[in-house]
Design a protein around this motif. Structure first.
Motif, PDB file in Angstrom:
ATOM      1  N   VAL A 113     -22.087 -39.725  32.956  1.00 30.94           N
ATOM      2  CA  VAL A 113     -21.308 -40.463  31.965  1.00 30.94           C
ATOM      3  C   VAL A 113     -21.697 -41.939  32.048  1.00 30.94           C
ATOM      4  O   VAL A 113     -21.532 -42.578  33.085  1.00 30.94           O
ATOM      5  CB  VAL A 113     -19.798 -40.300  32.225  1.00 30.94           C
ATOM      6  N   VAL A 114     -22.232 -42.475  30.970  1.00 27.60           N
ATOM      7  CA  VAL A 114     -22.681 -43.872  30.956  1.00 27.60           C
ATOM      8  C   VAL A 114     -21.470 -44.792  30.876  1.00 27.60           C
ATOM      9  O   VAL A 114     -20.648 -44.686  29.967  1.00 27.60           O
ATOM     10  CB  VAL A 114     -23.629 -44.135  29.775  1.00 27.60           C
ATOM     11  N   TYR A 115     -21.344 -45.695  31.850  1.00 28.41           N
ATOM     12  CA  TYR A 115     -20.229 -46.637  31.851  1.00 28.41           C
ATOM     13  C   TYR A 115     -20.681 -48.069  31.588  1.00 28.41           C
ATOM     14  O   TYR A 115     -19.850 -48.936  31.286  1.00 28.41           O
ATOM     15  CB  TYR A 115     -19.469 -46.572  33.187  1.00 28.41           C
ATOM     16  N   ALA A 116     -21.996 -48.339  31.693  1.00 28.98           N
ATOM     17  CA  ALA A 116     -22.487 -49.704  31.469  1.00 28.98           C
ATOM     18  C   ALA A 116     -23.941 -49.651  31.030  1.00 28.98           C
ATOM     19  O   ALA A 116     -24.713 -48.791  31.473  1.00 28.98           O
ATOM     20  CB  ALA A 116     -22.348 -50.548  32.730  1.00 28.98           C
ATOM     21  N   GLN A 173     -20.679 -39.882  37.884  1.00 31.88           N
ATOM     22  CA  GLN A 173     -20.489 -38.451  38.059  1.00 31.88           C
ATOM     23  C   GLN A 173     -18.979 -38.249  38.239  1.00 31.88           C
ATOM     24  O   GLN A 173     -18.411 -38.712  39.229  1.00 31.88           O
ATOM     25  CB  GLN A 173     -21.258 -37.926  39.264  1.00 31.88           C
ATOM     26  N   ILE A 174     -18.336 -37.603  37.294  1.00 34.52           N
ATOM     27  CA  ILE A 174     -16.876 -37.535  37.277  1.00 34.52           C
ATOM     28  C   ILE A 174     -16.412 -36.108  37.561  1.00 34.52           C
ATOM     29  O   ILE A 174     -16.828 -35.161  36.890  1.00 34.52           O
ATOM     30  CB  ILE A 174     -16.317 -38.031  35.935  1.00 34.52           C
ATOM     31  N   ILE A 175     -15.541 -35.979  38.546  1.00 32.36           N
ATOM     32  CA  ILE A 175     -14.968 -34.692  38.930  1.00 32.36           C
ATOM     33  C   ILE A 175     -13.467 -34.777  38.689  1.00 32.36           C
ATOM     34  O   ILE A 175     -12.796 -35.690  39.200  1.00 32.36           O
ATOM     35  CB  ILE A 175     -15.244 -34.365  40.412  1.00 32.36           C
ATOM     36  N   THR A 176     -12.931 -33.839  37.902  1.00 29.96           N
ATOM     37  CA  THR A 176     -11.518 -33.884  37.554  1.00 29.96           C
ATOM     38  C   THR A 176     -10.827 -32.583  37.928  1.00 29.96           C
ATOM     39  O   THR A 176     -11.333 -31.495  37.630  1.00 29.96           O
ATOM     40  CB  THR A 176     -11.332 -34.129  36.047  1.00 29.96           C
ATOM     41  N   PRO A 177      -9.664 -32.653  38.588  1.00 33.47           N
ATOM     42  CA  PRO A 177      -8.870 -31.444  38.823  1.00 33.47           C
ATOM     43  C   PRO A 177      -8.410 -30.862  37.490  1.00 33.47           C
ATOM     44  O   PRO A 177      -8.107 -31.601  36.553  1.00 33.47           O
ATOM     45  CB  PRO A 177      -7.685 -31.943  39.650  1.00 33.47           C
ATOM     46  N   SER A 178      -8.348 -29.559  37.422  1.00 34.76           N
ATOM     47  CA  SER A 178      -8.018 -28.880  36.169  1.00 34.76           C
ATOM     48  C   SER A 178      -6.531 -28.570  36.107  1.00 34.76           C
ATOM     49  O   SER A 178      -6.071 -27.534  36.599  1.00 34.76           O
ATOM     50  CB  SER A 178      -8.839 -27.593  36.040  1.00 34.76           C
ATOM     51  N   SER A 232     -18.124 -40.966  40.925  1.00 34.40           N
ATOM     52  CA  SER A 232     -19.184 -41.464  41.795  1.00 34.40           C
ATOM     53  C   SER A 232     -20.072 -42.391  40.968  1.00 34.40           C
ATOM     54  O   SER A 232     -20.636 -41.981  39.947  1.00 34.40           O
ATOM     55  CB  SER A 232     -20.001 -40.297  42.359  1.00 34.40           C
ATOM     56  N   VAL A 233     -20.202 -43.636  41.431  1.00 35.18           N
ATOM     57  CA  VAL A 233     -20.785 -44.687  40.596  1.00 35.18           C
ATOM     58  C   VAL A 233     -22.241 -44.963  40.974  1.00 35.18           C
ATOM     59  O   VAL A 233     -22.586 -45.114  42.148  1.00 35.18           O
ATOM     60  CB  VAL A 233     -19.940 -45.971  40.675  1.00 35.18           C
ATOM     61  N   GLU A 234     -23.067 -45.041  39.968  1.00 35.91           N
ATOM     62  CA  GLU A 234     -24.452 -45.487  40.125  1.00 35.91           C
ATOM     63  C   GLU A 234     -24.489 -47.000  39.935  1.00 35.91           C
ATOM     64  O   GLU A 234     -24.057 -47.517  38.906  1.00 35.91           O
ATOM     65  CB  GLU A 234     -25.336 -44.803  39.082  1.00 35.91           C
TER      66      GLU A 234
END
Length: 299
Positions: A39-42, A52-57, A98-100
């Protein structure tokens, strides 16, 4: 016997049955998770930085957010390598991003610090989409990521790259795994490389020989930030056999935080090196308990 009573009677627990609690039945909850890659944030010209985004369902819930920084000596990260460990934590009820960062091949300090803070603001701006509680945010990293996590928590309101500036970069908790805390003393106990050289990771990070750029090195070091102001609780964990970042870096940081009356917690992992022997269930349990204590959960 009516149908309801018959159903209850049929759901017996024969001797020898072992109980596992479901997600909502009691005990600690574990959630299945979804993964949103890249996911591009900048964007900086042609350079894109991703999450890299991990979300509980579980729809309708707002979970605490953890922004994770993968260590890389501030060079190009393997942004996928920690996902298995991060999924374990996300399953306990956290959204993890998780940020690049912009590595030192792209930009020097303070670019990487700006990126971590930018990622926090991006996630806050998109709190509804990702199901996060914007008031409950932690930053966590290992090695250079631990350094950046400390810098993020210690410099709230600073290092804004201009993106999503209407959002806050404040965090409620900081986790540092074997991170650099003082660039000026990093080479004091380690001889695996010349930490003061211009082409060392630290030299590349600030743009020159460390001992020739002492003021910049201090500005880039967690140990030399303002430790008298109100700070979030900080968990520091370090292996006592670390051959890359000597444990003294964490010891001195912990002592300084305590001397300034801050809420700091330090765990020494006996026999652990710079990663090998470190990532184990005890360390992750300590981390989970710290997060559970210092991040409130909205429902």
């Amino acid at each position: 016997m009516d149908q309801k009573a018959a159903g209850i009677a049929a759901n017996e627990t024969p001797e020898g049955t072992q109980i596992i609690y479901g997600e909502f039945a009691g005990g600690e909850s574990y959630y299945s998770c979804s993964y949103r890659p890249d996911v591009v944030y900048a964007k900086y010209g042609d350079v894109e930085r991703r999450l890299q985004i991990i979300t509980p369902s579980r729809s309708g819930y707002k979970f605490p957010l953890i922004v994770y920084v993968q260590g890389s000596a501030w060079r190009k990260q393997d942004i996928y390598s920690s996902i298995p460990n991060l999924v374990q934590m996300a399953a306990k009820g956290y959204v993890i991003a998780s940020v690049e960062i912009r590595d030192t091949d792209v930009a020097r300090f303070p670019a990487a610090v700006e990126d971590v803070k930018c990622a926090i603001r991006y996630m806050r701006k998109n709190a509804e989409e990702y199901g996060i509680d914007p008031e409950s945010v932690a930053v966590w990293g290992d090695s250079s990521g631990g350094h950046l996590s400390l810098m993020t928590g210690l410099t709230v309101g600073e290092y804004d790259n201009g993106l999503y500036s209407e959002e806050s970069d404040e965090v409620s908790a900081v986790i540092d795994y074997y991170g650099v805390t003082d660039l000026l003393t990093l080479g004091k106990y380690n001889n695996i490389l010349d930490h003061d050289a211009a082409d060392s990771p630290e030299g590349l990070f600030i743009g020159g020989k460390v001992q020739e750029h002492t003021e910049l090195a201090k500005k880039a070091s967690p140990l030399h930030q303002d430790l008298d102001k109100a700070l979030p609780p900080i968990l520091i964990v370090h292996g006592d056999s670390d051959h890359v970042v000597h444990i003294n870096q964490s010891i001195e940081m912990y002592k300084a935080l305590k001397a300034h009356g801050q809420r700091a917690f330090f765990y020494k992992v006996v026999g652990a090196d710079h990663g090998p022997g470190f990532w184990n269930s005890q360390v992750l349990d300590v981390t989970a308990k710290f997060l559970s204590t210092h991040l409130h959960r909205s429902r």
